[in-house]
Design a protein around this motif. Structure first.
Motif, PDB file in Angstrom:
ATOM      1  N   PHE A 242       0.863  -1.177   0.000  1.00  0.00           N
ATOM      2  CA  PHE A 242       0.000   0.000   0.000  1.00  0.00           C
ATOM      3  C   PHE A 242       0.904   1.233   0.000  1.00  0.00           C
ATOM      4  O   PHE A 242       1.151   1.835   1.059  1.00  0.00           O
ATOM      5  CB  PHE A 242      -0.916  -0.023   1.221  1.00  0.00           C
ATOM      6  N   PRO A 243       1.434   1.592  -1.176  1.00  0.00           N
ATOM      7  CA  PRO A 243       2.431   2.676  -1.245  1.00  0.00           C
ATOM      8  C   PRO A 243       1.922   4.005  -0.726  1.00  0.00           C
ATOM      9  O   PRO A 243       2.699   4.791  -0.162  1.00  0.00           O
ATOM     10  CB  PRO A 243       2.762   2.741  -2.743  1.00  0.00           C
ATOM     11  N   GLU A 244       0.625   4.270  -0.902  1.00  0.00           N
ATOM     12  CA  GLU A 244       0.076   5.539  -0.429  1.00  0.00           C
ATOM     13  C   GLU A 244      -0.001   5.603   1.092  1.00  0.00           C
ATOM     14  O   GLU A 244      -0.186   6.686   1.678  1.00  0.00           O
ATOM     15  CB  GLU A 244      -1.322   5.752  -1.029  1.00  0.00           C
ATOM     16  N   LEU A 245       0.179   4.440   1.737  1.00  0.00           N
ATOM     17  CA  LEU A 245       0.147   4.367   3.201  1.00  0.00           C
ATOM     18  C   LEU A 245       1.480   3.895   3.776  1.00  0.00           C
ATOM     19  O   LEU A 245       1.600   3.678   4.982  1.00  0.00           O
ATOM     20  CB  LEU A 245      -0.973   3.417   3.657  1.00  0.00           C
ATOM     21  N   ASN A 246       2.471   3.709   2.889  1.00  0.00           N
ATOM     22  CA  ASN A 246       3.806   3.238   3.309  1.00  0.00           C
ATOM     23  C   ASN A 246       3.721   1.961   4.145  1.00  0.00           C
ATOM     24  O   ASN A 246       4.439   1.797   5.135  1.00  0.00           O
ATOM     25  CB  ASN A 246       4.538   4.334   4.099  1.00  0.00           C
ATOM     26  N   SER A 247       2.830   1.072   3.739  1.00  0.00           N
ATOM     27  CA  SER A 247       2.562  -0.128   4.516  1.00  0.00           C
ATOM     28  C   SER A 247       2.496  -1.367   3.624  1.00  0.00           C
ATOM     29  O   SER A 247       2.342  -1.262   2.401  1.00  0.00           O
ATOM     30  CB  SER A 247       1.245   0.019   5.284  1.00  0.00           C
ATOM     31  N   ILE A 280       8.507   1.518   2.861  1.00  0.00           N
ATOM     32  CA  ILE A 280       7.589   0.869   3.805  1.00  0.00           C
ATOM     33  C   ILE A 280       8.006   1.191   5.232  1.00  0.00           C
ATOM     34  O   ILE A 280       9.149   0.980   5.631  1.00  0.00           O
ATOM     35  CB  ILE A 280       7.548  -0.658   3.585  1.00  0.00           C
ATOM     36  N   ILE A 281       7.044   1.682   6.001  1.00  0.00           N
ATOM     37  CA  ILE A 281       7.274   2.032   7.409  1.00  0.00           C
ATOM     38  C   ILE A 281       6.616   1.024   8.344  1.00  0.00           C
ATOM     39  O   ILE A 281       7.102   0.757   9.435  1.00  0.00           O
ATOM     40  CB  ILE A 281       6.730   3.451   7.699  1.00  0.00           C
ATOM     41  N   PHE A 282       5.499   0.443   7.888  1.00  0.00           N
ATOM     42  CA  PHE A 282       4.716  -0.471   8.738  1.00  0.00           C
ATOM     43  C   PHE A 282       4.433  -1.738   7.937  1.00  0.00           C
ATOM     44  O   PHE A 282       3.845  -1.684   6.859  1.00  0.00           O
ATOM     45  CB  PHE A 282       3.419   0.234   9.144  1.00  0.00           C
ATOM     46  N   ALA A 283       4.871  -2.885   8.465  1.00  0.00           N
ATOM     47  CA  ALA A 283       4.649  -4.170   7.802  1.00  0.00           C
ATOM     48  C   ALA A 283       3.991  -5.140   8.769  1.00  0.00           C
ATOM     49  O   ALA A 283       4.317  -5.180   9.961  1.00  0.00           O
ATOM     50  CB  ALA A 283       5.965  -4.756   7.298  1.00  0.00           C
ATOM     51  N   PHE A 341      -4.158   0.805   8.905  1.00  0.00           N
ATOM     52  CA  PHE A 341      -3.269   1.603   8.065  1.00  0.00           C
ATOM     53  C   PHE A 341      -3.888   2.977   7.790  1.00  0.00           C
ATOM     54  O   PHE A 341      -3.239   4.021   7.930  1.00  0.00           O
ATOM     55  CB  PHE A 341      -3.018   0.907   6.722  1.00  0.00           C
ATOM     56  N   LYS A 342      -5.151   2.951   7.375  1.00  0.00           N
ATOM     57  CA  LYS A 342      -5.833   4.200   6.996  1.00  0.00           C
ATOM     58  C   LYS A 342      -5.999   5.137   8.180  1.00  0.00           C
ATOM     59  O   LYS A 342      -5.848   6.358   8.051  1.00  0.00           O
ATOM     60  CB  LYS A 342      -7.181   3.873   6.354  1.00  0.00           C
ATOM     61  N   GLU A 343      -6.311   4.551   9.344  1.00  0.00           N
ATOM     62  CA  GLU A 343      -6.483   5.361  10.542  1.00  0.00           C
ATOM     63  C   GLU A 343      -5.186   6.063  10.934  1.00  0.00           C
ATOM     64  O   GLU A 343      -5.191   7.139  11.534  1.00  0.00           O
ATOM     65  CB  GLU A 343      -6.955   4.492  11.716  1.00  0.00           C
ATOM     66  N   LEU A 348       1.955   7.654   9.173  1.00  0.00           N
ATOM     67  CA  LEU A 348       2.689   6.807   8.249  1.00  0.00           C
ATOM     68  C   LEU A 348       3.225   7.557   7.036  1.00  0.00           C
ATOM     69  O   LEU A 348       4.145   7.075   6.369  1.00  0.00           O
ATOM     70  CB  LEU A 348       1.789   5.660   7.778  1.00  0.00           C
ATOM     71  N   THR A 349       2.671   8.705   6.770  1.00  0.00           N
ATOM     72  CA  THR A 349       3.059   9.443   5.555  1.00  0.00           C
ATOM     73  C   THR A 349       3.666  10.794   5.840  1.00  0.00           C
ATOM     74  O   THR A 349       3.917  11.572   4.911  1.00  0.00           O
ATOM     75  CB  THR A 349       1.834   9.637   4.637  1.00  0.00           C
ATOM     76  N   LYS A 350       3.919  11.088   7.080  1.00  0.00           N
ATOM     77  CA  LYS A 350       4.479  12.413   7.414  1.00  0.00           C
ATOM     78  C   LYS A 350       5.929  12.505   6.976  1.00  0.00           C
ATOM     79  O   LYS A 350       6.630  11.515   6.836  1.00  0.00           O
ATOM     80  CB  LYS A 350       4.348  12.671   8.920  1.00  0.00           C
TER      81      LYS A 350
END
Length: 350
Positions: A242-247, A280-283, A341-343, A348-350
């Motif tokens: 999920f590239p838009e969420l770095n996850s 990716i920040i969160f896996a 992820f969305k929450e 995650l995107t800062k």
């Protein structure tokens, strides 16, 4: 029973509490050492290292694991004498009931040892925790040695052994078990928890006989054919980014695991491949094992997965490495993770 105490390595009462433990070990005792369910190299390495040290002091020591563990840990000295509670409950209960002392290594709550917890709790033995996780349960033991800043329980145990003045009992086998624990819990010394102290201790363990190259090969370069094929399947077919969420997510059902003749330890480290992807920040790794959906959560930087594990999945762990359990199916768990992820998009995107 001894009063519940906290012992952080950087506080003044350290010598006093170490002295208390040393007094308990002056005369031969029946001792049990136990670890969390599904023990990793840090838990098992610490347990077997402590067992070897205490045996040299003429104590009768038994290591009891709540369940079996990965075969790539079987090389450790004393592995063949470990009692598996889930496979021999009667024997484990008898040994625990007769114990004078019980060491609880690499976990912070009796819930981490599943149904073996009732046996431990009902024992009249004095319980001693040595652990590096946060939020230790103060009711779990009589003496608590806890340092969340330590990279591993193995590192913390080395310091305890040193302060007990038992360092001369660290032979090659003890050194290699401790080395394995530190190496794996630091991600081969790449995690931020690795400090100069860690490297100094590792140097001492090598000087005491630990064969670092051999240990690395036994743990990381010892895959079965099925494990290698399973990893390939995870990366080629089951990786969701999920590239838009770095996850990212990797998931496996029990049926998928069976296709690759899954053995304990075969999915160890799979989550790290997802985290290794640029950006990716969160896996999250999700796997259904023995009818239970389990999660491994990993992160980079200051994104705290331990809070997510605790809030949503009855779990916990470290800031960048935690685990938990889902009561939902694998597919529903995936949906829940995506919503998380969305929450957390802002962080995650800062």
């Amino acid at each position: 029973m001894f009063p519940i105490v906290f012992l952080f390595l950087f506080l003044r009462p350290m010598k006093e509490k170490i002295s208390e433990i040393k007094d308990l070990l002056q005369n031969p005792k029946d001792i049990v050492i136990t670890v969390h369910r599904g023990p990793d190299a840090d838990a098992l390495g610490s347990a077997l290292a402590l067992s070897e040290v205490l045996k040299q002091l003429n104590h009768n020591v038994t290591v009891i694991s709540p369940n079996d563990y990965a075969s790539f840990l079987y090389w450790m000295k004393g592995n063949d004498q470990v009692v598996i509670y889930s496979e021999d409950k009667e024997k484990a209960q008898k040994i625990t009931n007769n114990a004078d002392l019980i060491f609880l290594l690499d976990f912070n709550s009796l819930s981490r040892i599943s149904d073996y917890s009732d046996v431990v709790e009902n024992s009249s033995a004095i319980r001693i925790i040595i652990d590096h996780h946060q939020e230790v349960d103060t009711k779990a033991a009589n003496i608590i040695i806890s340092d969340p800043k330590s990279c591993s329980t193995a590192q913390l145990l080395f310091e305890v052994i040193e302060n007990l003045e038992y360092k001369h009992l660290i032979n090659k086998d003890v050194a290699e078990s401790l080395y394995a624990g530190i190496m794996t819990d630091t991600g081969s010394f790449k995690y931020s928890s690795t400090t100069s102290k860690t490297h100094h201790i590792i140097a001492e363990l090598i000087n005491l006989g630990a064969d670092n190259s051999k240990i690395h090969d036994l743990i990381y370069d010892n895959y079965s054919e099925n494990r290698t094929k399973l990893l390939g399947y995870c990366l080629n077919d089951k990786l969701q980014i999920f590239p838009e969420l770095n996850s990212a997510i990797i998931s496996l059902t029990e049926e998928e695991l069976k296709k690759f003749n899954f053995k304990k330890g075969d999915t160890e480290g799979v989550v790290n491949y997802a985290l290794a992807i640029k950006g990716i920040i969160f896996a999250v790794f999700i796997a259904e094992k023995e009818g239970v959906v389990k999660l491994s959560l990993r992160s980079k930087g200051d994104f705290k997965v331990n809070k997510i594990a605790k809030q949503y999945f009855s779990g916990g762990g470290h800031m960048n490495a935690s685990g938990g359990i889902s009561e939902l199916s694998v597919n529903k768990t995936i949906e829940k993770v995506i919503s998380i992820f969305k929450e957390n998009k802002k962080n995650l995107t800062k």
